[in-house]
Design an enzyme around this catalytic site. Sequence first.
Site, PDB file in Angstrom:
ATOM      1  CE  LYS A 161       4.897 -21.315  17.874  1.00  0.00           C
ATOM      2  NZ  LYS A 161       5.767 -21.741  17.024  1.00  0.00           N
ATOM      3  CG  HIS A 174       8.833 -23.170   5.960  1.00  0.00           C
ATOM      4  ND1 HIS A 174       7.810 -23.268   6.782  1.00  0.00           N
ATOM      5  CD2 HIS A 174      10.109 -23.550   6.819  1.00  0.00           C
ATOM      6  CE1 HIS A 174       8.260 -23.195   8.176  1.00  0.00           C
ATOM      7  NE2 HIS A 174       9.665 -23.539   8.103  1.00  0.00           N
ATOM      8  CG  ASP A 176       1.808 -22.536  13.710  1.00  0.00           C
ATOM      9  OD1 ASP A 176       1.651 -21.803  12.525  1.00  0.00           O
ATOM     10  OD2 ASP A 176       2.742 -22.539  14.281  1.00  0.00           O
ATOM     11  NE  ARG A 232      -3.568  -0.071   2.574  1.00  0.00           N
ATOM     12  CZ  ARG A 232      -4.934   0.184   2.466  1.00  0.00           C
ATOM     13  NH1 ARG A 232      -5.094   1.378   1.780  1.00  0.00           N
ATOM     14  NH2 ARG A 232      -5.902  -0.723   2.412  1.00  0.00           N
ATOM     15  CD  GLU A 251       8.465 -24.134  16.567  1.00  0.00           C
ATOM     16  OE1 GLU A 251       9.211 -23.050  15.760  1.00  0.00           O
ATOM     17  OE2 GLU A 251       7.466 -23.867  16.722  1.00  0.00           O
ATOM     18  CG  HIS A 279       5.261 -27.433   8.955  1.00  0.00           C
ATOM     19  ND1 HIS A 279       5.128 -26.932   7.687  1.00  0.00           N
ATOM     20  CD2 HIS A 279       5.423 -26.345   9.875  1.00  0.00           C
ATOM     21  CE1 HIS A 279       5.099 -25.577   7.757  1.00  0.00           C
ATOM     22  NE2 HIS A 279       5.146 -25.138   9.109  1.00  0.00           N
ATOM     23  CE  LYS A 333       1.304 -22.744   9.162  1.00  0.00           C
ATOM     24  NZ  LYS A 333       2.897 -22.384   9.247  1.00  0.00           N
TER      25      LYS A 333
HETATM   26  C1  BG6 Z   1       5.784 -22.097  10.935  1.00  0.00           C
HETATM   27  C2  BG6 Z   1       5.149 -21.905  11.971  1.00  0.00           C
HETATM   28  O1  BG6 Z   1       5.196 -22.528   9.681  1.00  0.00           O
HETATM   29  O2  BG6 Z   1       6.960 -23.089  10.957  1.00  0.00           O
HETATM   30  C3  BG6 Z   1       5.718 -21.165  13.118  1.00  0.00           C
HETATM   31  O3  BG6 Z   1       3.885 -20.989  11.653  1.00  0.00           O
HETATM   32  C4  BG6 Z   1       6.963 -22.096  13.427  1.00  0.00           C
HETATM   33  O4  BG6 Z   1       5.031 -21.385  14.544  1.00  0.00           O
HETATM   34  C5  BG6 Z   1       7.864 -22.374  12.086  1.00  0.00           C
HETATM   35  O5  BG6 Z   1       7.973 -21.585  14.297  1.00  0.00           O
HETATM   36  C6  BG6 Z   1       8.997 -23.413  12.286  1.00  0.00           C
HETATM   37  O6  BG6 Z   1       9.747 -23.374  10.924  1.00  0.00           O
HETATM   38  P1  BG6 Z   1      11.433 -23.636  11.263  1.00  0.00           P
HETATM   39  O7  BG6 Z   1      11.995 -23.517   9.620  1.00  0.00           O
HETATM   40  O8  BG6 Z   1      12.017 -22.557  12.162  1.00  0.00           O
HETATM   41  O9  BG6 Z   1      11.419 -24.830  11.923  1.00  0.00           O
END
Ligand code: BG6
Length: 508
Positions: free
Chosen positions: A343, A181, A238, A49, A219, A243, A151
Amino acid sequence: MHESTTNHAQLVLFGAMGDLTWRLIGPALYNLYCDKQLPARFSVIGIDRDIDAERLRQRWHDGVSRFSRQGAPDDAAWQDFARLLDAHAMDLTDTAGYSQLKSLLDTGNDKPDAQVFYLAVPPRLFGAVADGLASADLHRERNRSRIVVEKPLGDCLEAFQAIDSTLRAHFEEKQIYRMDHFLGKETVQNILAMRFANPIFEPIWNRRYIDHIAVTVAEDIGVGHRAGYYEHAGALRDMVQNHLLQLMCLVAMEPPVAYDADDIRDKKLDVLRACRPIPPDQVEAFAVRGQYAGGWNRGQAVPGYRDEENIAPHSNVETYAAVKLLVDNWRWQNVPFYLRTGKRMAQAVSEISIRFRDIPHNAFPATTGLNSQPVRLVIQIQPQEGIILKFMAKEPGSPLRLRPVDMRFSYANTFNKASPGAYETLLRDVLAGDATLFMRSDQVEAAWNLLMPVLDAWTDNPAPDFPNYPAGTWGPEAAERLVARDGRAWLTPSQVITQDQSQTGKHD
Ligand code: BG6
């Protein structure tokens, strides 16, 4: 992943000043540029924007300096790269802006081989952008024009279907790149190489030899500054819906006939289709949720989830999820797949453990210590990257003693080059038109479908015991019970360094 024939590409990046671009997309493009992995002719039009070329370049320079794996950019290289970046300010919900965009992108007869529209914007804008692009006829060139989304693709099956149908109203499936990813991580791509480029694993990769498989994506960070998103997501949406299920599919899928996007995605879809549905009235037998309380992280006291910035004081959102899945097919009948993620867990570690069955008969005397550790193959996703086979060996000397030992492959020690980041691989693939590492609509739909009974049960019945695990631990006790009911325990990740080991320098 295939050799690219794209020589001329244009990337139109919506959300060019946003957080995702700043942290991940900009640095990934810069790294691709430095590694000479971008098409010979390449340009970016950053859209937001409030943007102009100068501000865009400054913001990306800052992002690259902070987040690029190559560190702060070299001045000359940066100046060359910055010349590829241009900007265009527009309101994404205003259709008129898209015809202006079209004239800006018009290069006459010198058309790029790939024109990629990357939507690094909140999903509520996906529909507006797709409609806008279509209103300006920017979607028509089926072989050239691509759209990338990431996502959260909805927060439930229905919401996903709604988002997806707006995309598919204008774009064909082969033009839509849905990003997960994790699929771009080197160690994740290596799962297929390990399984199908070697003859030794396939014969034992089944219910006859494998007892169970555990996928851990732990994590140690908390929710950070993402409360706005996370309060509507939670760990299951999430991480598990995308993943972790993707990791499971790669481990469980049948061999592809060819290394081809659709063949591989068909085989992965088969795994999700074969997963036994979770009965809505037995969710507790298959899924566990947790939320962290205050505790410790790397020697620092950290707050509980409900005390984090912008989190509701009575939030019912789960920061930990564990799921048990059974795959009803010949290969995996009765082999449980245990998936867990959270987490603020004890350590940041992601790995897949394939636990083999016990030997059928123990010929060794009880004093040898056999079975103190079962044989298992560990695929280390991160932070360590490699594969470990843990098996029993004889200790030198007498009396006869058996002990678990490791056979290790490590990326760092084997290859003398840094792995590209996941975004680099995936951006390169989009530009090359290779969809192998992207999610097809039917896969995402099957993943939502599988988890809906859990999401519904958790929404309808707020957790009575939240918070139920202290930060810095391996999650709630109920997760231990989930596997203990099957006579099993979570396998300690191979990368976990215990207090004793860290003092002695020994690493199991
Ligand atoms: C993301 C999640 O897709 O993946 C996050 O939204 C998460 O919550 C992250 O922390 C972890 O990805 P990576 O590559 O850091 O392990």
